[in-house]
Design an enzyme around this catalytic site. Structure first.
Site, PDB file in Angstrom:
ATOM      1  N   LYS A  44       0.727  -1.105  -0.169  1.00 35.38           N
ATOM      2  CA  LYS A  44       0.102   0.297   0.512  1.00 35.38           C
ATOM      3  C   LYS A  44       0.819   1.331  -0.344  1.00 35.38           C
ATOM      4  O   LYS A  44       2.106   1.356   0.423  1.00 35.38           O
ATOM      5  CB  LYS A  44      -0.888  -0.272   1.428  1.00 35.38           C
ATOM      6  CG  LYS A  44      -1.985   1.433   1.058  1.00 35.38           C
ATOM      7  CD  LYS A  44      -3.046   0.959   2.588  1.00 35.38           C
ATOM      8  CE  LYS A  44      -4.282   1.502   3.032  1.00 35.38           C
ATOM      9  NZ  LYS A  44      -4.437   2.803   1.482  1.00 35.38           N
ATOM     10  N   GLY A  71      -8.192   7.723   0.314  1.00 36.40           N
ATOM     11  CA  GLY A  71      -7.201   9.308   0.369  1.00 36.40           C
ATOM     12  C   GLY A  71      -5.444   8.579   1.112  1.00 36.40           C
ATOM     13  O   GLY A  71      -5.046   9.182   1.592  1.00 36.40           O
ATOM     14  N   LEU A  72      -5.239   7.431  -0.072  1.00 37.90           N
ATOM     15  CA  LEU A  72      -3.816   6.992   0.893  1.00 37.90           C
ATOM     16  C   LEU A  72      -3.839   7.204   2.542  1.00 37.90           C
ATOM     17  O   LEU A  72      -3.280   7.256   3.228  1.00 37.90           O
ATOM     18  CB  LEU A  72      -3.020   7.956   0.027  1.00 37.90           C
ATOM     19  CG  LEU A  72      -3.087   7.673  -1.620  1.00 37.90           C
ATOM     20  CD1 LEU A  72      -2.108   8.573  -2.353  1.00 37.90           C
ATOM     21  CD2 LEU A  72      -2.800   6.206  -1.430  1.00 37.90           C
ATOM     22  N   CYS A 128      -0.999  11.300  -6.632  1.00 41.53           N
ATOM     23  CA  CYS A 128      -1.009  12.195  -5.665  1.00 41.53           C
ATOM     24  C   CYS A 128      -1.125  13.363  -6.137  1.00 41.53           C
ATOM     25  O   CYS A 128      -0.657  14.179  -6.718  1.00 41.53           O
ATOM     26  CB  CYS A 128      -0.425  12.094  -4.922  1.00 41.53           C
ATOM     27  SG  CYS A 128       0.252  10.928  -4.426  1.00 41.53           S
ATOM     28  N   GLY A 215     -11.427  -1.663 -11.415  1.00 39.94           N
ATOM     29  CA  GLY A 215     -12.696  -2.830 -11.559  1.00 39.94           C
ATOM     30  C   GLY A 215     -12.778  -3.733 -12.847  1.00 39.94           C
ATOM     31  O   GLY A 215     -12.363  -2.656 -14.017  1.00 39.94           O
TER      32      GLY A 215
END
Length: 300
Positions: A44, A71-72, A128, A215
């Site tokens: 992640k 939002g990371l 980002c 997806g």
């Protein structure tokens, strides 16, 4: 039968890896998936300090995929180095760390912290928002892509993979900019910007209003962008976007990808990565393919 893939000089036992943000840093999936079987685990996103992420609700289902505006959220580089790298080192798989930041300095700080760590590759999330540029993502401006790539290359000990945003008019422009900045590899695509409205509540389904669509719904867009990018640059490409089966993964490789990342499907089928590897092996046997390199970019 040879399934190995080489990304910027790093040899993976097979081309299948996880997509950042869909697999944590491996620990929560390790009871379902033998991490030793994967080509690589992509973590992640990790920032220079902990990020709380966006307010909830921040996930919504859509037809053929999902929207997310997480939002990371991440624990920051200090905890990541202490907890997640030692966990992943227990497995015979390559470690790719996804790096995020709000300014060029943020990214540089994380990359410098990772220089002394035993990780194999760095994937730079340039979707980002660039705080200094008023919130436009780094990845939407070719000049910004080249500049940040060049800065990170000066500091990185590991090869860097620039993760490209699909939310641009021409993906080949940002791909060429990353190549000009010295990128070692590219990964694409990140999520497409989308929106969902709850008609009964007369409000946005996500607190953030918009989110990233991922997806199966985005796969044809992703395949097209991987193909275009493979024609435009000489860098190895990790393809992603809606891969759920071995057939999907093979399609990306035929379009020009050297490796593939499996993302959203992990949420509904935690064993998807292994099923893709097994399916690719079957395909190679059936088609009498000795070396997976044979199919990379075979469709012109």
């Amino acid at each position: 039968m040879n399934m190995s893939a080489n990304i910027a000089g790093v040899e993976l036992k097979n081309p299948v890896m996880t997509a950042s943000g869909t697999f944590g840093s491996g620990a929560e999936y390790s009871e379902f998936v033998d991490l030793n079987r994967l080509g690589a685990v992509v973590t992640k996103g990790v920032a220079n300090s902990p990020w709380p992420g966006n307010p909830t609700p921040r996930i919504a289902e859509t037809h053929g995929g999902m929207l997310n505006a997480i939002g990371l959220q991440n624990p920051g580089i200090d905890l990541f180095v202490k907890r997640d790298i030692p966990f992943l080192k227990k497995y015979d798989t390559k470690i790719i760390v996804n790096v995020c930041g709000k300014t060029t300095e943020d990214y540089c700080e994380v990359v410098e912290r990772l220089a002394g760590e035993e990780v194999d590759l760095l994937e730079i999330n340039i979707s980002c928002p660039n705080v200094k540029e008023g919130g436009i993502a780094f990845g939407q401006n070719p000049k910004a892509v080249e500049a940040i790539t060049s800065e990170l290359k000066k500091r990185a000990k590991q090869p860097i993979i620039m993760k490209l945003s699909p939310n641009v008019t021409d993906i080949t422009e940002t791909a060429r900019a990353a190549e000009a900045g010295g990128a070692d590899a590219l990964s694409l695509i990140n999520t497409l910007t989308g929106m969902k409205i709850d008609i009964y509540r007369r409000s946005f389904a996500l607190a953030n209003k918009t989110g990233g669509l991922s997806g199966p719904a985005i796969k044809p867009v992703a395949v097209r962008m991987v193909y275009q990018t493979a024609q435009a640059v000489k860098l190895p490409i990790i393809g992603m976007g809606g891969i759920a089966t071995a057939e999907d993964a093979i399609e990306f490789m035929m379009a020009g990808a050297t490796g593939v990342s499996i993302g959203t499907i992990n949420f509904s089928n935690p064993r998807a990565t292994l099923e893709v590897i097994e399916g690719m092996e079957r395909f190679m046997k059936e088609q009498k393919i000795e070396d997976i390199q044979e199919i990379i970019g075979c469709v012109k």
